[in-house]
Design an enzyme around this catalytic site. Structure first.
Site, PDB file in Angstrom:
ATOM      1  N   SER A 152       0.823  -1.212   0.000  1.00 40.36           N
ATOM      2  CA  SER A 152       0.000   0.000   0.000  1.00 40.36           C
ATOM      3  C   SER A 152       0.853   1.257   0.000  1.00 40.36           C
ATOM      4  O   SER A 152       1.959   1.263   0.555  1.00 40.36           O
ATOM      5  CB  SER A 152      -0.899   0.031   1.246  1.00 40.36           C
ATOM      6  OG  SER A 152      -1.865  -0.971   1.192  1.00 40.36           O
ATOM      7  N   GLN A 173       1.146   7.020  -6.502  1.00 37.85           N
ATOM      8  CA  GLN A 173      -0.186   7.567  -6.253  1.00 37.85           C
ATOM      9  C   GLN A 173      -0.084   9.091  -6.268  1.00 37.85           C
ATOM     10  O   GLN A 173       0.686   9.667  -5.495  1.00 37.85           O
ATOM     11  CB  GLN A 173      -0.701   7.087  -4.893  1.00 37.85           C
ATOM     12  CG  GLN A 173      -2.118   7.522  -4.557  1.00 37.85           C
ATOM     13  CD  GLN A 173      -2.490   7.139  -3.133  1.00 37.85           C
ATOM     14  OE1 GLN A 173      -2.012   7.746  -2.185  1.00 37.85           O
ATOM     15  NE2 GLN A 173      -3.345   6.131  -2.986  1.00 37.85           N
ATOM     16  N   TYR A 210      -9.266  14.133   0.780  1.00 42.01           N
ATOM     17  CA  TYR A 210      -8.353  15.016   0.067  1.00 42.01           C
ATOM     18  C   TYR A 210      -9.116  15.718  -1.064  1.00 42.01           C
ATOM     19  O   TYR A 210     -10.326  15.537  -1.208  1.00 42.01           O
ATOM     20  CB  TYR A 210      -7.135  14.237  -0.426  1.00 42.01           C
ATOM     21  CG  TYR A 210      -6.294  13.687   0.709  1.00 42.01           C
ATOM     22  CD1 TYR A 210      -5.843  14.528   1.728  1.00 42.01           C
ATOM     23  CD2 TYR A 210      -5.965  12.338   0.784  1.00 42.01           C
ATOM     24  CE1 TYR A 210      -5.089  14.036   2.784  1.00 42.01           C
ATOM     25  CE2 TYR A 210      -5.214  11.841   1.836  1.00 42.01           C
ATOM     26  CZ  TYR A 210      -4.773  12.692   2.833  1.00 42.01           C
ATOM     27  OH  TYR A 210      -4.035  12.206   3.881  1.00 42.01           O
ATOM     28  N   ARG A 249      -8.101   5.335  -6.207  1.00 39.16           N
ATOM     29  CA  ARG A 249      -8.464   5.025  -4.820  1.00 39.16           C
ATOM     30  C   ARG A 249      -9.674   5.866  -4.440  1.00 39.16           C
ATOM     31  O   ARG A 249      -9.668   7.081  -4.605  1.00 39.16           O
ATOM     32  CB  ARG A 249      -7.314   5.284  -3.855  1.00 39.16           C
ATOM     33  CG  ARG A 249      -7.757   5.163  -2.390  1.00 39.16           C
ATOM     34  CD  ARG A 249      -6.601   5.084  -1.407  1.00 39.16           C
ATOM     35  NE  ARG A 249      -6.047   3.738  -1.349  1.00 39.16           N
ATOM     36  CZ  ARG A 249      -5.460   3.215  -0.269  1.00 39.16           C
ATOM     37  NH1 ARG A 249      -5.374   3.916   0.846  1.00 39.16           N
ATOM     38  NH2 ARG A 249      -4.963   2.002  -0.301  1.00 39.16           N
ATOM     39  N   GLY A 281      -0.672  -2.861   3.999  1.00 38.81           N
ATOM     40  CA  GLY A 281       0.105  -1.706   4.430  1.00 38.81           C
ATOM     41  C   GLY A 281       0.912  -1.943   5.683  1.00 38.81           C
ATOM     42  O   GLY A 281       2.113  -2.223   5.631  1.00 38.81           O
ATOM     43  N   ARG A 282       0.272  -1.827   6.854  1.00 38.36           N
ATOM     44  CA  ARG A 282       1.001  -1.888   8.124  1.00 38.36           C
ATOM     45  C   ARG A 282       1.837  -3.152   8.292  1.00 38.36           C
ATOM     46  O   ARG A 282       2.954  -3.083   8.813  1.00 38.36           O
ATOM     47  CB  ARG A 282       0.021  -1.716   9.291  1.00 38.36           C
ATOM     48  CG  ARG A 282      -0.521  -0.290   9.415  1.00 38.36           C
ATOM     49  CD  ARG A 282      -1.550  -0.170  10.538  1.00 38.36           C
ATOM     50  NE  ARG A 282      -1.994   1.204  10.723  1.00 38.36           N
ATOM     51  CZ  ARG A 282      -2.955   1.798  10.034  1.00 38.36           C
ATOM     52  NH1 ARG A 282      -3.584   1.121   9.083  1.00 38.36           N
ATOM     53  NH2 ARG A 282      -3.294   3.054  10.274  1.00 38.36           N
TER      54      ARG A 282
END
Length: 777
Positions: free
Chosen positions: A432, A510, A592, A640, A733-734
C-alpha cells in the site's frame, strides 16, 4: 434459588435441565403456552463442535440427540448446471419435534416440572406461585416478556431500509439428501435458491428463498399456499425427483408462508425489578437474539446460552454478578455470530451479484460467504477440494495473464499472476502507499530508496509509492514528496531504477492533492494538526475546516483553480512516466481534494460540480480523463476511492459502485477500495478484512477489477479474498511496515515453497521454511 423458565423450546428446556442438574435440590419449572409437541419447524442443524459442547454439558441428553441425528460431512452446490462438492464440514440434523422430545424426557428424569398449555401473562405472579428467585425468558423471537420490559432490554430490530431483502418459505420433503445442499435457479424473474438438509431418515428441510423483488415478480404474493408449493416443486423438480414439498403450517395464507428473517439485538439481557421481592428476568435464545438460518445458528445459540447461564449461576453465589457475567460473555459471542450471519444473509440476498462467477468460484464464494470459513480452514476440512480449486484458479489466472502455466499448478490464489493492460503482476499482493513524511522540498532521498527497495525485494508484485503531490500547495505536510519540479522526477527515477534493477516487482505511484487536509504537521508530531507557522492557503470543493476549531479553513475552488489543478495532475502524470513508474493511481479518497468533490459531506456547491453524484464526480473524472490521455496506453491506472464515509448522509457502498462505474467508463483499470477519513464524525466498524466487502461489491457489480485494503494481515485473508472473487488484488500496508518481506514470510508460513526469493536471501528462505514447518507440525 428456584428457577422459572417461560418457554418450552430448546432454550428453556436446556436451561432448565442444566440448572436442575447443577443443583438437584432446586425447584425448576418450565411453563409453555403450547402442547408438548407443538412446533412449526422441521429440522435443526448443529456442527460437530456444537455437539462436542453438548456432550460436555450433559452427556445423557447429548447421547440421545446424537443417536437421533442424521450426520453428514459434505456440502453440495448446484449452479448453472454444474455440481461442486466439498467435505469435512461436520454437520448433523435432527427433527425439531424429536429434539424437543429428548429434552423434555431428560427434564423429567431430572425432576424438572413441565407445565404446558399455560399462558405466562404475568411472570412475577408465576414466579411467586412456584417460589422462583429467577425468571428465564425463553419465549422466542416474539417474546412477550422482552416486550414487557423493553425499556430495560432495549431490543432493536433492523430499520425498514436495513431489513432482509429476501423472502423464504420453510418447507419439507420426503426426498433424501446425503449432503447439505444449496441449489441456485435462475428464472425470468431473477434468482431463487434452496437450502436443503436431511434431518431424519425420511424427511429433509427444504427452504426456498428469493429477493422480495423476485418473489413479487414471480407472482408469489398473489398465490395460495398450495399454488406457492406447486411453483417451488416445478422450479426444483429435478432435485426433488418426484417427491412432494410439504408444509407444516397449513393455517397460513399463501403470502404469509413467505417470511422475512427478523434480526433482533438486545442492549441488555437482564432486568432487575425495583422491588426486592421480585425475581430478576434473564433472556436466553431467540428472546435475546436472532441469527440468519443460512448459518444454522438459532438453536445452537439457544443451547450455548443455556450452557453459559448454568455455568455462571454456580450454587448460591452472587446472582447479580453471575447474571452480569453471563450477559457480558454471551453478548460478545452472539454479536460475532450475528455479524457472520449478516454477511451470509447478504450474500444470499445478492446472488445476482455473483452470477457472473464461474461455477467453481461461485461455490467457493458461497462457502466463504460469512468470512468465518477461511481458505486454510477449508483446506483442513477438505484438502483435496482446495487443491483442485487452486489448480482450477491458477490455470485460469495464467491463461488470463497470457502466460504458459507451470507444470505444478498447486499455487495459492494470492500467488497467481494478474494482467492489467500491458502489465503482468507476478502475484496479487500490493504494498500500500504509506506516507513517510521524509522528503525535502518534495525531493525523495535515501529513505525512500531504502523503504521501497526493501519492500520490492520482499515478494510483493507491486510496490506503491506514497501519495505524491502535484504542486507545492497540494502537499499534506512540508515533508511530502512531489512530482512538480525536474529534481523531483530525477529523484524518483533513481528509486524506480533501483527497484527494477534489484527485483522483479513493479512500482507504482499515487498522485494526489491534499485539499482542505493540507498544510499540516508530520504524523508523529500531531496528525492533521496545522503547522505552527509557514502555512499555505487551502482549497477544496466547498469551504471546509477538517478539524472543527483547529484546522485552517479552505476556500471553494474556482474554475481557474480547477484548470490549474488539472494541469498539475497532467504534468505529474507525464513526470511519473518519465521517472519510469509502471502504474499510476489517482487519489480520490480520504477527504483530500478530489474526494472532497465526491462526498456530499464536503461538497455543498450549487454549480455543475455539486448536487447529484454524477455532478460531484464531474471534476475528479475530468482530472482522471486528462491524466489517462497523458499516461501511456499500455500502462494501468487505478483510482483510490472512499467507498464508505461511515457518516449518515455521506458516501455509501451503493454510491461506491456508481462511482466505480463512472471511473470505469473514463478508462480506469482498477478501483482501490478504501473508506473513511472524510469526516471526523465517522464511526467505522473495524474488524479483520472489514473493507473487503466494498471491493467485493465494486468488482462484482461494477464489473471492474478491484483492490481490497484494510486489516488484511495474513496469507489466509488474501487467499480467501482472491479465491472468492471479492477482489483481484490485496493491498497490505502496516504488516509491510513491520516486515518488508511480509509476502515471502507468508508464503513460507503456509508452506508454499515455490515462491521465488532473491538469490542473495536463499539461505534465509530455507531456514525460515524449516522453522515454520516445525511450528505447523
Amino acid at each position: 434459588m428456584n428457577v422459572l423458565c417461560i418457554g418450552g423450546g430448546p432454550a428453556g428446556l436446556y436451561s432448565a435441565l442444566l440448572l436442575k442438574k447443577a443443583v438437584p435440590a432446586r425447584r425448576v419449572v418450565v411453563v409453555e403456552r403450547n402442547r408438548p409437541h407443538d412446533t412449526f419447524g422441521w429440522g435443526v442443524v448443529f456442527s460437530d463442535q456444537t455437539l462436542d459442547r453438548l456432550v460436555a454439558a450433559d452427556e445423557p441428553s447429548a447421547r440421545g440427540i446424537l443417536a437421533a441425528f442424521n450426520h453428514w460431512d459434505d456440502i453440495e452446490v448446484f449452479f448453472r448446471g454444474e455440481r461442486v462438492r466439498s467435505g469435512g464440514h461436520g454437520f448433523a440434523g435432527i427433527g425439531r419435534r424429536r429434539l424437543l422430545a429428548i429434552l423434555q424426557r431428560r427434564c423429567e428424569e431430572l425432576g424438572v416440572e413441565l407445565v404446558f398449555e399455560t399462558e405466562a401473562t404475568d411472570e412475577q405472579a408465576l414466579a411467586a406461585r412456584y417460589g422462583a428467585g429467577l425468571v428465564i425468558a425463553a419465549d422466542g423471537l416474539h417474546s412477550r416478556i422482552r416486550a414487557r420490559h423493553a425499556e430495560t432490554f432495549a431490543p432493536r430490530a433492523d430499520a425498514p431500509e436495513a431489513q432482509p431483502r429476501c423472502r423464504f418459505a420453510w418447507l419439507g420433503t420426503t426426498q433424501r439428501f446425503d449432503a447439505f445442499t444449496f441449489d441456485f435457479r435462475e428464472t425470468p424473474h431473477g434468482w431463487f435458491q434452496a437450502h436443503i438438509y436431511q434431518f431424519e431418515a425420511g424427511t429433509s428441510t427444504f427452504i426456498v428463498e428469493a429477493p422480495e423483488t423476485v418473489w413479487r415478480a414471480a407472482g408469489l404474493e398473489e398465490m395460495t399456499q398450495q399454488e406457492s408449493i406447486a411453483f417451488c416443486e416445478r422450479l426444483f423438480a429435478d432435485r426433488l425427483d418426484g417427491h412432494p414439498l410439504l408444509s407444516n403450517a397449513a393455517h397460513l395464507r399463501g403470502p404469509d408462508m413467505w417470511r422475512r428473517f427478523p434480526r433482533i439485538v438486545c442492549d441488555r439481557w437482564v432486568h432487575w425489578h425495583a422491588g426486592a421481592a421480585a425475581a430478576p428476568v434473564v433472556l436466553v435464545g431467540d428472546a435475546a437474539h436472532s441469527a440468519h438460518f443460512s448459518i444454522g445458528s438459532g438453536t445452537r445459540l439457544a443451547l450455548e446460552d443455556a450452557i453459559a447461564l448454568a455455568r455462571c449461576i454456580d450454587g448460591d453465589g452472587d446472582l447479580r454478578a453471575a447474571l452480569a457475567a453471563y450477559e457480558a460473555e454471551r453478548a460478545v459471542e452472539v454479536l460475532k455470530l450475528q455479524s457472520a450471519a449478516r454477511n451470509s444473509m447478504e450474500w444470499f440476498e445478492n446472488v445476482a451479484r455473483y452470477a457472473a462467477l464461474a461455477p467453481p468460484q461461485f461455490a467457493y464464494a458461497m462457502l466463504a460467504r460469512s468470512q468465518r470459513l477461511s481458505h486454510e480452514n477449508l483446506r483442513l476440512r477438505d484438502a483435496a477440494y482446495v487443491a483442485d480449486y487452486e489448480r482450477w484458479f491458477a490455470r485460469r489466472a495464467f491463461a488470463q495473464a497470457g502466460l504458459a502455466p507451470p507444470a505444478d499448478l498447486a499455487i495459492p490464489p494470492m500467488f497467481t499472476p494478474f494482467r492489467v493492460r500491458g502489465l503482468v503482476l507476478k502475484n496479487r499482493i500490493v504494498v500500500s502507499p504509506m506516507a513517510q513524511y521524509s522528503a525535502v522540498d518534495g525531493v525523495v532521498g535515501d529513505w525512500h530508496l531504502l523503504h521501497l527497495g526493501a519492500r520490492a525485494a520482499g515478494g510483493a508484485a507491486l510496490v506503491m509509492a506514497e501519495m505524491t503531490c502535484v504542486s507545492a500547495d497540494a502537499r499534506i505536510t512540508p515533508w511530502c514528496p512531489g512530482l512538480y519540479a525536474p529534481e523531483h522526477t530525477r529523484a524518483w527515477r533513481r528509486v524506480v531504477d533501483a527497484v527494477h534493477a534489484a527485483s522483479d516487482a513493479m512500482i507504482g505511484i499515487q498522485l494526489g492533492h491534499a485539499g482542505a487536509k493540507g498544510s499540516t504537521r508530520a504524523m508523529w508530531d500531531g496528525i492533521d494538526r496545522p503547522l505552527a507557522e509557514g502555512n499555505w492557503p487551502l482549497v477544496s470543493a466547498s469551504p471546509q475546516q477538517y478539524l472543527e476549531g483547529v484546522s485552517q479553513i479552505s476556500r471553494e475552488m474556482t474554475e481557474a483553480d480547477m484548470n490549474r489543478v488539472e494541469a498539475d495532475f497532467v504534468h505529474a502524470a507525464r513526470a511519473a512516466d518519465e521517472a519510469g513508474f509502471d502504474w499510476l493511481e489517482l487519489h480520490c479518497a480520504h477527504g483530500y481534494l478530489l474526494s472532497s468533490f465526491i462526498s456530499p459531506l464536503t461538497n455543498q456547491r450549487a454549480d455543475e460540480h455539486g448536487g447529484s453524484l454524477e455532478n460531484r464526480c464531474r471534476f475528479p473524472l475530468r482530472v482522471f480523463a486528462a491524466m489517462r490521455a497523458a499516461w501511456p496506453a499500455h500502462k494501468p491506472m487505478s483510482v483510490r476511492i472512499s467507498a464508505h464515509d461511515w457518516v449518515e448522509g455521506g458516501i455509501t457502498p451503493d454510491d461506491a459502485v456508481l462511482v466505480a462505474r463512472l471511473f470505469k467508463a473514463a478508462g480506469a483499470d482498477v478501483i482501490d477500495c478504501s473508506s473513511g477519513q472524510v469526516s471526523r464524525r465517522e464511526q467505522p466498524v473495524f474488524g479483520r478484512m472489514y473493507q473487503a466487502p466494498f471491493a467485493d461489491r465494486v468488482r462484482n457489480e461494477a464489473a471492474i477489477a478491484a483492490m481490497a485494503v484494510g486489516a488484511i494481515h495474513e496469507a489466509d485473508h488474501a487467499n480467501g479474498i482472491i479465491a472468492a472473487g471479492r477482489a483481484d488484488l490485496c493491498a497490505v500496508g502496516r504488516p509491510h511496515l513491520a516486515n518488508p518481506a511480509w509476502t515471502l514470510t507468508e508464503a513460507a508460513r503456509i508452506g508454499y515453497r515455490a515462491m521465488p526469493w532473491p538469490k542473495q536471501y536463499l539461505a534465509g528462505k530455507a531456514q525460515l521454511e524449516r522453522n515454520l514447518q516445525r511450528e505447523r507440525s
